[in-house]
Design an enzyme around this catalytic site. Structure first.
Site, PDB file in Angstrom:
ATOM      1  N   ARG A  66       2.396 -21.060  13.546  1.00  0.00           N
ATOM      2  CA  ARG A  66       1.054 -21.105  14.133  1.00  0.00           C
ATOM      3  C   ARG A  66       0.926 -22.441  14.866  1.00  0.00           C
ATOM      4  NH1 ARG A  66      -4.939 -20.301  11.387  1.00  0.00           N
ATOM      5  NH2 ARG A  66      -4.174 -21.807   9.841  1.00  0.00           N
ATOM      6  N   GLU A 121     -10.995 -15.374  16.292  1.00  0.00           N
ATOM      7  CA  GLU A 121     -11.804 -16.000  15.242  1.00  0.00           C
ATOM      8  C   GLU A 121     -13.030 -16.725  15.802  1.00  0.00           C
ATOM      9  OE1 GLU A 121      -9.173 -18.695  13.184  1.00  0.00           O
ATOM     10  OE2 GLU A 121      -8.051 -19.135  15.007  1.00  0.00           O
ATOM     11  N   ASP A 147     -13.620 -18.735  10.422  1.00  0.00           N
ATOM     12  CA  ASP A 147     -13.947 -19.459  11.651  1.00  0.00           C
ATOM     13  C   ASP A 147     -15.014 -18.728  12.458  1.00  0.00           C
ATOM     14  OD1 ASP A 147     -12.226 -21.960  12.167  1.00  0.00           O
ATOM     15  OD2 ASP A 147     -10.771 -20.534  11.401  1.00  0.00           O
ATOM     16  N   ILE A 213      -2.741 -16.733   1.932  1.00  0.00           N
ATOM     17  CA  ILE A 213      -2.611 -18.189   1.893  1.00  0.00           C
ATOM     18  C   ILE A 213      -1.869 -18.689   0.665  1.00  0.00           C
ATOM     19  CG2 ILE A 213      -4.624 -18.637   3.343  1.00  0.00           C
ATOM     20  CD1 ILE A 213      -6.232 -19.110   0.738  1.00  0.00           C
ATOM     21  N   HIS A 214      -1.446 -17.785  -0.203  1.00  0.00           N
ATOM     22  CA  HIS A 214      -0.729 -18.196  -1.415  1.00  0.00           C
ATOM     23  C   HIS A 214       0.309 -17.128  -1.763  1.00  0.00           C
ATOM     24  CE1 HIS A 214       0.000 -19.321  -5.631  1.00  0.00           C
ATOM     25  NE2 HIS A 214      -0.464 -20.526  -5.280  1.00  0.00           N
ATOM     26  N   ASP A 261      -4.647  19.877  11.049  1.00  0.00           N
ATOM     27  CA  ASP A 261      -4.832  19.842  12.498  1.00  0.00           C
ATOM     28  C   ASP A 261      -4.436  18.458  13.015  1.00  0.00           C
ATOM     29  OD1 ASP A 261      -6.866  18.282  11.563  1.00  0.00           O
ATOM     30  OD2 ASP A 261      -8.489  19.513  12.345  1.00  0.00           O
TER      31      ASP A 261
END
Length: 281
Positions: A66, A121, A147, A213-214, A261
């Site tokens: 990032r 964000e 954010d 994040i972990h 369908d």
């Protein structure tokens, strides 16, 4: 390729970056933005460069960085060492397709052509999501709820209704452009039950994966985005029956007593694709 789980790892913590592949995340993101303080950006660039250039660093996961969003040229000049293992870049706070195009141009100038994971964000980013998703280099849209809430002055709640419209809008934009949709971070990494509930809801909205994040969040998210054996079996039956129905010029057909369908066929094909991406087929 599957992006069920997209794990961030701080760019100034080389020991954590080297451990990240052990989490079994589909994508690992070395972070030069929020996880790194401004005075440590230069050190983080060097640390990321060292890890990416290590010939022994060759994980099965997609490897992404990032970018800082402050100085893309400085970021790319330092991390793109000769032979560096880098599969994609993530671009923060994208507000227009021009942001993606500029990043792609900077990569091309340095002899690299990489997919861009565009983080939407902000209010401007959400409103421009269709154009961002349609940019040539965009390979995924990622939704950043925290954010966005700060940008519009919203108060975050457990229910998340204050960001629900934007969350749905990002899915629609990604789907229309045929790129991945990556759901927002669940910030409480010590609450696996809450994570499982939010991930399941993101799946029902149409998301393909989730930002984490972990490392402890990875198995919960991977499990949610991996179809069960029963769903895979149903989907395979539907796809096989669809092929027979096409041969017989029938638009509607039955599978185990259920009328099938077009919408159910599309659902089955999506399940099969997810199962293949997760190596379940």
């Amino acid at each position: 390729m599957s992006r069920r789980s997209v794990l961030f790892s701080p760019g100034d913590r080389p020991e954590l970056m080297r451990k990240a592949p052990a989490s079994d995340a589909d994508t690992i993101v070395f972070d030069l933005e929020d996880a790194v303080s401004p005075e440590r950006k230069a050190d983080a660039r060097e640390a990321i460069r060292d890890v990416l250039s290590d010939s022994e660093f060759d994980p099965d996961a997609e490897v992404c960085v990032r970018l800082s969003g402050v100085d893309l040229e400085a970021d790319l000049d330092r991390i793109l060492a000769d032979g560096a293992r880098l599969d994609a870049v993530m671009l923060p706070k994208v507000t227009s397709a021009a942001d993606v195009d500029r990043a792609a141009d900077l990569l091309d100038e340095r002899g690299r052509s990489l997919p861009v994971l565009a983080l939407v964000e902000s209010a401007a980013g959400v409103l421009a999501a269709e154009a961002i998703a349609a940019a040539d280099a965009t390979d995924a849209l990622a939704f950043g709820a925290e954010d966005l809430a700060a940008d519009i002055g919203a108060t975050r709640t457990e229910e998340g209704t204050e960001v629900l419209y934007a969350r749905q809008h990002v899915v629609l934009a990604a789907s229309a452009a045929g790129v991945d949709a990556l759901d927002m971070v669940y910030t409480d990494f010590q609450d696996p039950e809450g994570l499982a509930e939010e991930t399941s809801f993101g799946l029902t909205l149409g998301y393909d994966g989730k930002l984490v994040i972990h490392p402890s969040q990875v198995p919960v998210v991977n499990d949610a985005f991996t179809p069960s054996a029963e769903r895979i079996e149903w989907a395979q039956k539907v796809v096989a029956a669809k092929e027979r129905a096409d041969d017989e010029a029938r638009g509607v057909f039955q599978v185990d007593g259920e009328m099938i369908d077009g919408p159910l066929v599309a659902q089955a094909e999506r399940i099969v694709a997810r199962a293949e991406a997760a190596d379940r087929l």
